[in-house]
Motif scaffolding. Structure first.
Motif, PDB file in Angstrom:
ATOM      1  N   ALA A 186      -3.167   5.602   0.955  1.00 26.78           N
ATOM      2  CA  ALA A 186      -2.853   5.455   2.379  1.00 26.78           C
ATOM      3  C   ALA A 186      -2.648   6.805   3.068  1.00 26.78           C
ATOM      4  CB  ALA A 186      -1.635   4.553   2.552  1.00 26.78           C
ATOM      5  N   PRO A 187      -1.704   7.647   2.642  1.00 25.74           N
ATOM      6  CA  PRO A 187      -1.540   8.929   3.318  1.00 25.74           C
ATOM      7  C   PRO A 187      -2.726   9.853   3.124  1.00 25.74           C
ATOM      8  CG  PRO A 187      -0.151   8.837   1.368  1.00 25.74           C
ATOM      9  CD  PRO A 187      -0.693   7.464   1.582  1.00 25.74           C
ATOM     10  N   ALA A 188      -3.326   9.823   1.923  1.00 22.44           N
ATOM     11  CA  ALA A 188      -4.484  10.682   1.679  1.00 22.44           C
ATOM     12  C   ALA A 188      -5.612  10.355   2.642  1.00 22.44           C
ATOM     13  CB  ALA A 188      -4.951  10.539   0.234  1.00 22.44           C
ATOM     14  N   LEU A 189      -5.918   9.084   2.795  1.00 22.25           N
ATOM     15  CA  LEU A 189      -6.997   8.665   3.695  1.00 22.25           C
ATOM     16  C   LEU A 189      -6.679   9.006   5.145  1.00 22.25           C
ATOM     17  CD1 LEU A 189      -7.831   5.203   2.102  1.00 22.25           C
ATOM     18  CD2 LEU A 189      -9.465   7.084   2.397  1.00 22.25           C
ATOM     19  N   LEU A 190      -5.443   8.789   5.566  1.00 22.65           N
ATOM     20  CA  LEU A 190      -5.075   9.077   6.945  1.00 22.65           C
ATOM     21  C   LEU A 190      -5.282  10.554   7.272  1.00 22.65           C
ATOM     22  CD1 LEU A 190      -1.834   6.913   7.162  1.00 22.65           C
ATOM     23  CD2 LEU A 190      -3.927   6.539   8.477  1.00 22.65           C
ATOM     24  N   TYR A 191      -4.885  11.430   6.352  1.00 21.53           N
ATOM     25  CA  TYR A 191      -5.029  12.863   6.607  1.00 21.53           C
ATOM     26  C   TYR A 191      -6.473  13.331   6.463  1.00 21.53           C
ATOM     27  CZ  TYR A 191      -0.114  13.918   7.262  1.00 21.53           C
ATOM     28  OH  TYR A 191       1.156  13.988   7.777  1.00 21.53           O
ATOM     29  N   LEU A 192      -7.218  12.769   5.539  1.00 24.99           N
ATOM     30  CA  LEU A 192      -8.625  13.168   5.400  1.00 24.99           C
ATOM     31  C   LEU A 192      -9.423  12.759   6.631  1.00 24.99           C
ATOM     32  CD1 LEU A 192      -9.324  12.343   1.642  1.00 24.99           C
ATOM     33  CD2 LEU A 192      -8.877  14.576   2.671  1.00 24.99           C
ATOM     34  N   ALA A 193      -9.154  11.566   7.151  1.00 26.58           N
ATOM     35  CA  ALA A 193      -9.855  11.120   8.351  1.00 26.58           C
ATOM     36  C   ALA A 193      -9.458  11.953   9.558  1.00 26.58           C
ATOM     37  CB  ALA A 193      -9.557   9.642   8.606  1.00 26.58           C
ATOM     38  N   SER A 194      -8.169  12.204   9.728  1.00 29.40           N
ATOM     39  CA  SER A 194      -7.720  12.973  10.885  1.00 29.40           C
ATOM     40  C   SER A 194      -8.199  14.418  10.804  1.00 29.40           C
ATOM     41  CB  SER A 194      -6.197  12.926  11.003  1.00 29.40           C
ATOM     42  OG  SER A 194      -5.579  13.551   9.898  1.00 29.40           O
ATOM     43  N   ALA A 195      -8.409  14.924   9.569  1.00 31.58           N
ATOM     44  CA  ALA A 195      -8.884  16.292   9.382  1.00 31.58           C
ATOM     45  C   ALA A 195     -10.381  16.430   9.619  1.00 31.58           C
ATOM     46  CB  ALA A 195      -8.548  16.786   7.978  1.00 31.58           C
ATOM     47  N   GLY A 196     -11.090  15.303   9.715  1.00 34.92           N
ATOM     48  CA  GLY A 196     -12.501  15.353  10.050  1.00 34.92           C
ATOM     49  C   GLY A 196     -13.465  15.330   8.885  1.00 34.92           C
ATOM     50  N   VAL A 197     -13.027  14.833   7.718  1.00 39.12           N
ATOM     51  CA  VAL A 197     -13.970  14.680   6.602  1.00 39.12           C
ATOM     52  C   VAL A 197     -15.081  13.730   7.047  1.00 39.12           C
ATOM     53  CG1 VAL A 197     -14.267  13.792   4.275  1.00 39.12           C
ATOM     54  CG2 VAL A 197     -12.267  15.174   4.833  1.00 39.12           C
ATOM     55  N   GLY A 198     -16.321  14.165   6.874  1.00 39.31           N
ATOM     56  CA  GLY A 198     -17.448  13.451   7.475  1.00 39.31           C
ATOM     57  C   GLY A 198     -17.657  12.046   6.986  1.00 39.31           C
ATOM     58  N   GLN A 199     -17.571  11.825   5.666  1.00 43.16           N
ATOM     59  CA  GLN A 199     -17.770  10.488   5.117  1.00 43.16           C
ATOM     60  C   GLN A 199     -16.692  10.184   4.095  1.00 43.16           C
ATOM     61  OE1 GLN A 199     -21.751   9.013   3.720  1.00 43.16           O
ATOM     62  NE2 GLN A 199     -20.676   8.675   1.793  1.00 43.16           N
ATOM     63  N   LEU A 200     -16.060   9.048   4.264  1.00 41.49           N
ATOM     64  CA  LEU A 200     -15.055   8.566   3.325  1.00 41.49           C
ATOM     65  C   LEU A 200     -15.526   7.245   2.737  1.00 41.49           C
ATOM     66  CD1 LEU A 200     -11.768   9.239   5.340  1.00 41.49           C
ATOM     67  CD2 LEU A 200     -12.540  10.466   3.310  1.00 41.49           C
ATOM     68  N   GLN A 240       6.075  -1.881   2.074  1.00 42.37           N
ATOM     69  CA  GLN A 240       7.210  -0.976   1.851  1.00 42.37           C
ATOM     70  C   GLN A 240       6.761   0.479   1.757  1.00 42.37           C
ATOM     71  OE1 GLN A 240       7.329   0.101  -1.634  1.00 42.37           O
ATOM     72  NE2 GLN A 240       9.403   0.914  -1.922  1.00 42.37           N
ATOM     73  N   ARG A 241       5.490   0.722   1.384  1.00 41.24           N
ATOM     74  CA  ARG A 241       5.046   2.094   1.127  1.00 41.24           C
ATOM     75  C   ARG A 241       3.606   2.374   1.548  1.00 41.24           C
ATOM     76  NH1 ARG A 241       4.876  -1.359  -2.576  1.00 41.24           N
ATOM     77  NH2 ARG A 241       3.152  -1.572  -4.037  1.00 41.24           N
ATOM     78  N   GLN A 242       2.765   1.340   1.673  1.00 41.21           N
ATOM     79  CA  GLN A 242       1.348   1.545   1.954  1.00 41.21           C
ATOM     80  C   GLN A 242       1.139   1.572   3.467  1.00 41.21           C
ATOM     81  OE1 GLN A 242      -1.071  -1.136  -0.436  1.00 41.21           O
ATOM     82  NE2 GLN A 242       0.217  -0.806  -2.231  1.00 41.21           N
ATOM     83  N   ILE A 243       1.392   2.736   4.065  1.00 39.65           N
ATOM     84  CA  ILE A 243       1.564   2.855   5.509  1.00 39.65           C
ATOM     85  C   ILE A 243       0.273   2.710   6.301  1.00 39.65           C
ATOM     86  CG2 ILE A 243       3.638   4.253   5.297  1.00 39.65           C
ATOM     87  CD1 ILE A 243       1.901   6.732   5.748  1.00 39.65           C
ATOM     88  N   ILE A 244      -0.836   2.563   5.634  1.00 39.47           N
ATOM     89  CA  ILE A 244      -2.100   2.373   6.345  1.00 39.47           C
ATOM     90  C   ILE A 244      -2.292   0.912   6.746  1.00 39.47           C
ATOM     91  CG2 ILE A 244      -3.665   1.862   4.405  1.00 39.47           C
ATOM     92  CD1 ILE A 244      -5.547   4.014   5.634  1.00 39.47           C
ATOM     93  N   HIS A 245      -1.505   0.013   6.128  1.00 33.19           N
ATOM     94  CA  HIS A 245      -1.586  -1.420   6.411  1.00 33.19           C
ATOM     95  C   HIS A 245      -0.391  -1.856   7.255  1.00 33.19           C
ATOM     96  CE1 HIS A 245      -4.618  -1.175   3.311  1.00 33.19           C
ATOM     97  NE2 HIS A 245      -3.728  -0.865   2.396  1.00 33.19           N
ATOM     98  N   ASP A 246      -0.467  -3.077   7.824  1.00 30.28           N
ATOM     99  CA  ASP A 246       0.646  -3.575   8.633  1.00 30.28           C
ATOM    100  C   ASP A 246       0.679  -5.090   8.602  1.00 30.28           C
ATOM    101  OD1 ASP A 246      -1.181  -4.586  10.665  1.00 30.28           O
ATOM    102  OD2 ASP A 246      -1.365  -2.521  11.391  1.00 30.28           O
ATOM    103  N   MET A 247       1.631  -5.668   9.305  1.00 31.63           N
ATOM    104  CA  MET A 247       1.806  -7.117   9.292  1.00 31.63           C
ATOM    105  C   MET A 247       0.554  -7.847   9.775  1.00 31.63           C
ATOM    106  SD  MET A 247       4.755  -8.004   8.073  1.00 31.63           S
ATOM    107  CE  MET A 247       4.983  -9.669   8.718  1.00 31.63           C
ATOM    108  N   GLY A 248      -0.153  -7.222  10.682  1.00 31.74           N
ATOM    109  CA  GLY A 248      -1.344  -7.867  11.230  1.00 31.74           C
ATOM    110  C   GLY A 248      -2.520  -7.932  10.276  1.00 31.74           C
ATOM    111  N   THR A 249      -2.451  -7.191   9.172  1.00 30.33           N
ATOM    112  CA  THR A 249      -3.571  -7.195   8.230  1.00 30.33           C
ATOM    113  C   THR A 249      -3.221  -7.888   6.921  1.00 30.33           C
ATOM    114  OG1 THR A 249      -3.014  -5.012   7.306  1.00 30.33           O
ATOM    115  CG2 THR A 249      -4.474  -5.069   9.213  1.00 30.33           C
ATOM    116  N   LEU A 250      -2.100  -8.593   6.866  1.00 32.66           N
ATOM    117  CA  LEU A 250      -1.751  -9.343   5.659  1.00 32.66           C
ATOM    118  C   LEU A 250      -2.880 -10.310   5.302  1.00 32.66           C
ATOM    119  CD1 LEU A 250       2.024 -10.215   6.227  1.00 32.66           C
ATOM    120  CD2 LEU A 250       1.070  -8.578   4.593  1.00 32.66           C
ATOM    121  N   GLY A 251      -3.255 -10.317   4.049  1.00 30.08           N
ATOM    122  CA  GLY A 251      -4.327 -11.199   3.587  1.00 30.08           C
ATOM    123  C   GLY A 251      -5.718 -10.611   3.702  1.00 30.08           C
ATOM    124  N   GLN A 252      -5.865  -9.536   4.459  1.00 27.05           N
ATOM    125  CA  GLN A 252      -7.170  -8.889   4.572  1.00 27.05           C
ATOM    126  C   GLN A 252      -7.463  -8.049   3.336  1.00 27.05           C
ATOM    127  OE1 GLN A 252      -7.796  -6.561   8.099  1.00 27.05           O
ATOM    128  NE2 GLN A 252      -7.048  -8.148   9.491  1.00 27.05           N
TER     129      GLN A 252
END
Length: 252
Positions: A45-59, A73-85
């Motif tokens: 979650a944090p790794a992806l957020l920073y790589l995307a914001s830093a401009g890595v071309g393809q993830l 509790q810890r996977q900050i890239i997800h939220d209540m609206g994406t439960l089950g996805q």
């Protein structure tokens, strides 16, 4: 398609470009980079957020799991609206909202065998954000075979660790040099032993730091295992030599 440093990109990445260690050349390297991230959970979650914001071309996001309430509790890239996805879909939506110029590939599967080797070989760098020894060893073998650098992280309870492996450098060990694959195939998942929520943020962010350095043309911290103890707030760096008899990377 590689992003271009147009006026909007120059503004977006201006704080990177101001750093002489990155500058325009390093940012362009980031824009052209292809990174495979295995795991879209606590570390991913944090790794992806920073790589995307830093401009890595393809993830390329790899995860066969779905979002559950216990993840939040810890996977900050997800939220209540994406439960089950699917986690890759949930993560992709967040990354696209942060930086729509990043190209995202979603693999909602558990990569193994030749499929794993093929995917690793198609990328410039791999981040191992998984949570078990069997997967880590499989990723390491694929990275050694394809000569693709690997940034590996792990976290459980209050303890985290980080290492960068790059067998293109003759002095660099591989994951197997540090952690032989004999014995148990799990190091204790957080579902069993628990994990401090911000700990995965610390280690995942450090994975992004090393990834960005490497992609931008800076030398990462090879031959070094970083250990973080969240209880006493200490960092330790241990020198790790290459094992010349390693069955995975010994013959180069």
């Amino acid at each position: 398609m590689t992003q271009e440093l147009n006026d909007a990109a120059l503004l977006r990445y201006s704080r990177h470009i101001l750093l002489p260690e990155i500058d325009i050349d390093g940012q362009q390297r980031l824009l052209a980079a292809r990174v495979l991230v295995v795991g879209a959970g606590g570390l991913g979650a944090p790794a992806l957020l920073y790589l995307a914001s830093a401009g890595v071309g393809q993830l390329t996001l790899v995860d066969d799991d779905t979002v559950e309430l216990t993840n939040l509790q810890r996977q900050i890239i997800h939220d209540m609206g994406t439960l089950g996805q699917r986690k890759v879909d949930s993560a992709a939506a967040r990354l696209a909202a942060i930086n729509p110029d990043v190209q995202l590939r979603l693999l909602a599967e558990r990569l193994a065998g030749e499929r794993l080797v093929t995917e690793v070989a198609a990328h410039d760098l791999v981040l191992d954000c998984s949570d078990n020894f069997a997967t880590r060893h499989a990723i390491n073998r694929a990275c050694v075979a394809a000569r693709v650098p690997l940034v590996s992280g792990a976290a459980v309870r209050f303890s985290g660790q980080l290492a960068v492996y790059d067998v293109r450098d003759d002095a660099s060990p591989c994951y197997h040099c540090l952690f032989p694959d004999e014995g148990e195939a799990s190091d204790g998942p957080c579902a069993t032993f628990g994990v401090l929520a911000p700990l995965v943020g610390v280690i995942g962010s450090l994975q992004a730091v090393e990834a960005i350095k490497l992609l931008a043309g800076r030398r990462p911290a090879l031959g070094q295992l970083t250990l973080y103890d969240a209880l006493d707030g200490s960092f330790r760096q241990l020198k790790v030599p290459r094992d010349p008899d390693c069955p995975v990377c010994g013959q180069r």
